[in-house]
Design a protein around this motif. Structure first.
Motif, short mmCIF file in Angstrom:
data_model
loop_
_atom_site.label_atom_id
_atom_site.label_comp_id
_atom_site.label_asym_id
_atom_site.label_seq_id
_atom_site.Cartn_x
_atom_site.Cartn_y
_atom_site.Cartn_z
N LYS A 113 0.84 -1.21 0.00
CA LYS A 113 0.00 0.00 0.00
C LYS A 113 0.87 1.25 0.00
O LYS A 113 0.58 2.22 -0.71
N LEU A 114 1.95 1.23 0.77
CA LEU A 114 2.86 2.38 0.82
C LEU A 114 3.58 2.57 -0.52
O LEU A 114 3.74 3.70 -0.99
N LYS A 135 2.43 1.67 -3.47
CA LYS A 135 1.43 2.19 -4.42
C LYS A 135 1.25 3.70 -4.24
O LYS A 135 1.17 4.44 -5.23
N GLU A 136 1.19 4.15 -2.99
CA GLU A 136 1.06 5.59 -2.73
C GLU A 136 2.29 6.34 -3.25
O GLU A 136 2.16 7.38 -3.88
N GLU A 186 2.45 9.21 -6.20
CA GLU A 186 3.05 10.53 -5.95
C GLU A 186 4.14 10.85 -6.97
O GLU A 186 4.31 12.00 -7.37
#
Length: 147
Positions: free
Chosen positions: A93-94, A96-97, A101
């Motif tokens: 999840k991190l 993907k974020e 960005e």
């Protein structure tokens, strides 16, 4: 070595069980790697960008994720190969974020569409091999003609 097991029936059963057991992981690894480019873009490409460009995740439910040992989250696994598998989902999840960005595409697909991607890549490779074969045959004909 299978003949040391005893009867041919037990040897065959052992062979089948060992292959069937490993097949989900094999398919997952093929899906995660074979559909992506492996072009070397040189030193200007960062490690993170290369991993995000060359691998993909296979979307699967939590009910079957254990079969893959966390390797269905291949992008995160490539970035953090020693990260324990029970932490891969949160780390994914991190990642993907971070990718969003940075404007880097994060590739993931399901089993069916992933197989379609792999088959498309294999067709491209087969087409390239066919062209190379055509060129080679033409070169041989030209050599035979004395050109």
């Amino acid at each position: 070595m299978l003949w040391l097991i005893g009867s041919w029936k037990i040897a065959l059963l052992s062979l089948l069980v060992s292959n069937i057991t490993a097949s989900p992981l094999h398919v997952q690894i093929v899906l995660s790697h074979f559909s992506r480019s492996t072009d070397d873009l040189g030193p200007s490409e960062s490690f993170v960008h290369r991993q995000l460009r060359t691998t993909t995740d296979v979307i699967c439910s939590d009910n079957v994720a254990f079969i893959h040992g966390g390797l269905h989250l291949q992008v995160t696994h490539h970035l953090f190969p020693r990260l324990p598998r029970h932490n891969l989902r949160a780390a994914s999840k991190l990642v993907k974020e971070f990718a969003a960005e940075q404007g880097i595409e994060y590739y993931e697909f399901g089993f069916v569409s992933g197989n379609g991607e792999v088959l498309g890549v294999l067709k491209q490779v087969a087409d390239q091999a066919r062209i190379i074969g055509m060129v080679a045959r033409e070169e041989i004909r030209n050599l035979d003609k004395g050109h």
